[in-house]
Design a protein around this motif. Structure first.
Motif, PDB file in Angstrom:
ATOM      1  N   ASP A 134       0.841  -1.192   0.000  1.00 52.17           N
ATOM      2  CA  ASP A 134       0.000   0.000   0.000  1.00 52.17           C
ATOM      3  C   ASP A 134       0.885   1.253   0.000  1.00 52.17           C
ATOM      4  O   ASP A 134       2.117   1.174   0.063  1.00 52.17           O
ATOM      5  CB  ASP A 134      -0.977  -0.014   1.176  1.00 52.17           C
ATOM      6  N   GLU A 135       0.263   2.411  -0.072  1.00 49.90           N
ATOM      7  CA  GLU A 135       1.018   3.656  -0.198  1.00 49.90           C
ATOM      8  C   GLU A 135       1.914   3.893   1.013  1.00 49.90           C
ATOM      9  O   GLU A 135       3.061   4.343   0.882  1.00 49.90           O
ATOM     10  CB  GLU A 135       0.065   4.833  -0.383  1.00 49.90           C
ATOM     11  N   GLU A 136       1.419   3.582   2.189  1.00 47.22           N
ATOM     12  CA  GLU A 136       2.231   3.777   3.399  1.00 47.22           C
ATOM     13  C   GLU A 136       3.474   2.894   3.368  1.00 47.22           C
ATOM     14  O   GLU A 136       4.582   3.341   3.691  1.00 47.22           O
ATOM     15  CB  GLU A 136       1.404   3.457   4.646  1.00 47.22           C
ATOM     16  N   ALA A 137       3.307   1.639   2.964  1.00 41.88           N
ATOM     17  CA  ALA A 137       4.446   0.723   2.892  1.00 41.88           C
ATOM     18  C   ALA A 137       5.452   1.185   1.845  1.00 41.88           C
ATOM     19  O   ALA A 137       6.663   1.082   2.046  1.00 41.88           O
ATOM     20  CB  ALA A 137       3.959  -0.690   2.587  1.00 41.88           C
ATOM     21  N   ARG A 138       4.957   1.706   0.748  1.00 42.42           N
ATOM     22  CA  ARG A 138       5.867   2.205  -0.291  1.00 42.42           C
ATOM     23  C   ARG A 138       6.686   3.387   0.220  1.00 42.42           C
ATOM     24  O   ARG A 138       7.889   3.480  -0.035  1.00 42.42           O
ATOM     25  CB  ARG A 138       5.072   2.618  -1.533  1.00 42.42           C
ATOM     26  N   LEU A 139       6.034   4.295   0.928  1.00 35.45           N
ATOM     27  CA  LEU A 139       6.739   5.452   1.450  1.00 35.45           C
ATOM     28  C   LEU A 139       7.788   5.036   2.474  1.00 35.45           C
ATOM     29  O   LEU A 139       8.910   5.570   2.484  1.00 35.45           O
ATOM     30  CB  LEU A 139       5.741   6.432   2.071  1.00 35.45           C
ATOM     31  N   ARG A 140       7.452   4.079   3.341  1.00 33.91           N
ATOM     32  CA  ARG A 140       8.414   3.588   4.337  1.00 33.91           C
ATOM     33  C   ARG A 140       9.601   2.937   3.655  1.00 33.91           C
ATOM     34  O   ARG A 140      10.757   3.160   4.040  1.00 33.91           O
ATOM     35  CB  ARG A 140       7.753   2.597   5.288  1.00 33.91           C
ATOM     36  N   THR A 213       5.219  -7.726   3.365  1.00 34.50           N
ATOM     37  CA  THR A 213       3.770  -7.870   3.201  1.00 34.50           C
ATOM     38  C   THR A 213       3.219  -9.205   3.706  1.00 34.50           C
ATOM     39  O   THR A 213       2.023  -9.298   3.998  1.00 34.50           O
ATOM     40  CB  THR A 213       3.385  -7.722   1.719  1.00 34.50           C
TER      41      THR A 213
END
Length: 225
Positions: A134-140, A213
């Motif tokens: 998800d977007e949060e995981a990508r940013l992290r 994930t």
């Protein structure tokens, strides 16, 4: 109890396995995440040989023969460890990647800047690789990504001991299926693995980074190996 040496792929340090480690411990094993030189230790001048040495140090420190897990490009590091210590490794688990052949460059995949290969952004990984992030995981991920020194990414793979082909290998297939991996094996696209004497293929329904994930599922799979 078995030592399980965990080697993350490009841009990852040892913390990539933080959610897998407690799961493996709960299953009765001793996880050993490796922070590779040049990927989390602050060294900008690390070489491929330095990374191989770090993996071998973890293998040599294990009281019994360990399971060595390589992820993505680090499948080649796991294979180099098998080449250097074929008698010391119980099994290889290669997650989302395949070993390079002798004479290949380790991972010269993207443009280097200022002596290192930074994470190129998500464009090259759109599709099955990153669909479960998800977007949060990508940013992290992007915030934590460590540029890989050119001495690593452009290092030449050197393989010398054919006893590496005796080490059992399990291909963990995340963003592709075991059937696809078998097609690549049969076509000759994976020359090192085509010569391995014991290769099993197992499915893992995830993208390219299952330690992020699907950590519990990945840990169970590795424990079963």
């Amino acid at each position: 109890m078995m030592d399980i040496v965990l080697i993350g792929g490009l841009w990852l340090d040892g913390s990539a396995w933080d959610e897998v480690v407690p799961e493996l411990r709960a299953l009765g094993h001793r996880p050993v995440p490796v922070t590779l030189p040049g990927q989390g230790d602050g060294s900008a001048s690390a070489t491929l040989d330095d990374q191989v040495a770090a993996v071998l140090a973890a293998v040599d420190a294990a009281p019994e023969r360990p399971l060595v897990v390589g992820h993505s490009a680090a499948c080649t590091l796991a294979w180099l460890a098998a080449d250097a210590r074929p008698e010391r490794i119980a099994k290889l688990a290669l997650v989302g990647g395949f070993p390079a052949a002798d004479g290949d460059r380790y991972a010269d995949f993207f443009e280097a800047k200022d002596g290192a290969m930074p994470f190129p952004g998500w464009g090259p990984f759109e599709g099955p690789d990153s669909a479960d992030l998800d977007e949060e995981a990508r940013l992290r991920f992007q915030a934590a990504a460590v540029p890989v020194p050119e001495g690593v990414s452009k290092g030449l793979v050197r393989l010398t001991d054919e006893r590496r082909y005796d080490v059992p290998v399990v291909l963990v297939c995340p963003e592709y299926t075991p059937a696809q991996a078998q097609e690549w094996l049969d076509s000759g696209a994976l020359p090192e693995l085509a010569r391995a004497k014991h290769v099993d293929l197992v499915d893992l329904d995830s993208g390219h980074w299952p330690m992020i994930t699907r950590p519990a599922e990945l840990a169970r799979l590795l424990a079963e190996l």
